[in-house]
Scaffold this motif. Structure first.
Motif, PDB file in Angstrom:
ATOM      1  N   GLN A   1       0.820  -1.206   0.000  1.00 45.22           N
ATOM      2  CA  GLN A   1       0.000   0.000   0.000  1.00 45.22           C
ATOM      3  C   GLN A   1       0.860   1.265   0.000  1.00 45.22           C
ATOM      4  O   GLN A   1       0.364   2.360  -0.293  1.00 45.22           O
ATOM      5  CB  GLN A   1      -0.924   0.000   1.216  1.00 45.22           C
TER       6      GLN A   1
ATOM      7  N   TYR B   1       3.317   1.708  -2.050  1.00 43.84           N
ATOM      8  CA  TYR B   1       3.783   1.934  -3.409  1.00 43.84           C
ATOM      9  C   TYR B   1       2.659   2.565  -4.217  1.00 43.84           C
ATOM     10  O   TYR B   1       1.505   2.154  -4.122  1.00 43.84           O
ATOM     11  CB  TYR B   1       4.223   0.622  -4.077  1.00 43.84           C
ATOM     12  N   THR B   2       3.000   3.547  -5.005  1.00 40.41           N
ATOM     13  CA  THR B   2       1.995   4.231  -5.816  1.00 40.41           C
ATOM     14  C   THR B   2       2.247   4.061  -7.307  1.00 40.41           C
ATOM     15  O   THR B   2       1.467   4.524  -8.126  1.00 40.41           O
ATOM     16  CB  THR B   2       1.957   5.736  -5.493  1.00 40.41           C
ATOM     17  N   SER B   3       3.322   3.371  -7.644  1.00 43.01           N
ATOM     18  CA  SER B   3       3.675   3.220  -9.048  1.00 43.01           C
ATOM     19  C   SER B   3       2.867   2.113  -9.703  1.00 43.01           C
ATOM     20  O   SER B   3       2.730   1.016  -9.161  1.00 43.01           O
ATOM     21  CB  SER B   3       5.161   2.908  -9.194  1.00 43.01           C
ATOM     22  N   THR B   4       2.313   2.412 -10.864  1.00 41.03           N
ATOM     23  CA  THR B   4       1.677   1.378 -11.685  1.00 41.03           C
ATOM     24  C   THR B   4       2.548   1.071 -12.891  1.00 41.03           C
ATOM     25  O   THR B   4       2.180   0.257 -13.730  1.00 41.03           O
ATOM     26  CB  THR B   4       0.289   1.837 -12.176  1.00 41.03           C
TER      27      THR B   4
ATOM     28  N   GLU C   1       1.946  -0.998  -6.997  1.00 40.18           N
ATOM     29  CA  GLU C   1       0.820  -1.111  -6.090  1.00 40.18           C
ATOM     30  C   GLU C   1      -0.116  -2.249  -6.484  1.00 40.18           C
ATOM     31  O   GLU C   1      -0.130  -2.710  -7.624  1.00 40.18           O
ATOM     32  CB  GLU C   1       0.035   0.204  -6.069  1.00 40.18           C
TER      33      GLU C   1
END
Length: 388
Positions: free
Chosen positions: A45, A47-50, A61
């Protein structure tokens, strides 16, 4: 002597009353909120990288998931999951085809159902169901609730009826008390509540702490040299495994036509073509998660391959090589001819073993309100024999 016997009897009743309590705490990896809901918490949670998902990126994420059930609903679902009372002849439970020891599958190509019948497909794992958007191999169910009740009333699975199931549960005083506690209603148990409780339990089956995950989160000693080499082959533009089995779930929640051969003597299974009435999906099935894959042999929708190595090797034997003569399939564009070496195949298999994580395997209830055995004794004995 009579008083001693009566005291022992009363003590047993007291113990039973203590046993018939639903848990008021969340499963591991879940946080209990002020309004008595269980929220999933993981390192992913943060991590925000897709970016890089399709390339096998690591610190990416997770997709949206379901949580927010109460501890009581989850624990009620746990008991229902293991209770043969849910089947028509009271000989099968959900766990009969989804055994914790087998990665919540059952180790069979085709599962054994009621009436001496078999299912038509292999039992998929239930780990990380909270992240799945369509259910069954042919993607015919759009929710966990729909998936949960399907096997209950299928003739070749648990062969119950809605009327008989509701009568069995409503006649059980403990279950009536538990459903009232879990759902705040006392007007009798409903099918929607049964589906909701089973869904609550399945969303609690979280497996995100494998040695691969530990490696992702910074412990680079968690994988050995062969596993790292396998991960690099897995993520490469040659093997292209990660383009469908995308980290961190190791599935893309999509349908793919890959042309898997059927077991000898079995007719072609058209899969998702029926679900969507789409000829282009003939032979199409959901891309399964690879988490705990080492525990869930045999592989593919019909259990066609006995070992992980056979399953991996299938992808390097040529595009559409197993499609029956005269059958037209639109093989997924990711399936090609990577011509992997034996060593590369072995390294991928090594890496797949690093995806095993059973840290949060739920406990099988010691006793059930129905008084029935939580898991079929023959299955339990067979599993113990295999593990000796």
């Amino acid at each position: 002597m009579r008083w001693i016997w009566l005291f022992a009897l009363l003590a047993s009743f007291q113990l039973s009353a203590q046993e018939w309590q639903l848990r008021d705490t969340c499963p591991p990896s879940f946080l209990l909120t002020e309004d008595n809901r269980c929220e999933l918490k993981t390192l992913y949670q943060f991590y925000t990288s897709t970016q890089g998902k399709g390339l096998g990126g690591t610190q990416t994420e997770l997709p949206p998931h379901r949580d927010g059930f109460t501890p009581q609903q989850i624990d009620l679902g746990r008991h229902l999951f293991f209770d043969p009372l849910l089947s028509g002849d009271q000989q099968l439970s959900c766990a009969s085809c989804h055994l914790p020891e087998k990665g919540f599958s059952d180790g069979k190509a085709l599962s054994d159902g009621a009436n001496n019948l078999q299912t038509t497909r292999s039992s998929p794992t239930l780990w990380n169901s909270a992240f799945v958007t369509r259910f069954f191999w042919d993607a015919r169910a759009q929710s966990l609730e729909e998936q949960a009740v399907g096997p209950l009333f299928a003739e070749n699975e648990m062969d119950n009826t809605p009327e008989r199931l509701l009568a069995s549960l409503n006649q059980n005083s403990v279950y009536k008390q538990w459903f009232a506690q879990a759902f705040g209603e006392s007007n009798g148990i409903t099918l929607d509540q049964i589906a909701s409780a089973l869904t609550a339990f399945q969303t609690s089956l979280i497996s995100l702490n494998s040695r691969y995950d530990q490696y992702v989160h910074g412990n680079h000693n968690a994988l050995n040299e062969n596993e790292i080499a396998g991960m690099n082959v897995y993520r490469s533009f040659v093997a292209r495994c990660s383009e469908c089995h995308m980290p961190p779930l190791f599935t893309n929640n999509q349908i793919a036509v890959i042309g898997t051969p059927e077991p000898e003597g079995m007719p072609l299974d058209v899969g998702a073509e029926t679900t969507f009435n789409a000829p282009k999906l003939k032979g199409g099935f959901k891309v399964p998660t690879l988490r705990n894959i080492a525990k869930t042999a045999p592989y593919m929708h019909s259990g066609r391959f006995a070992t992980l190595r056979e399953a991996v090797e299938f992808y390097t034997l040529g595009r559409g090589h197993a499609v029956p003569e005269g059958v037209e399939m639109q093989i997924h564009w990711h399936i090609w001819e990577p011509n992997l070496t034996d060593e590369e195949i072995d390294r991928i298999v090594d890496f797949l073993h690093a995806l095993t994580d059973e840290t949060f395997t739920p406990a099988v209830p010691a006793v059930l309100p129905s008084g029935l055995t939580p898991i079929n004794n023959q299955q339990t004995a067979a599993i113990k024999g295999e593990n000796q």
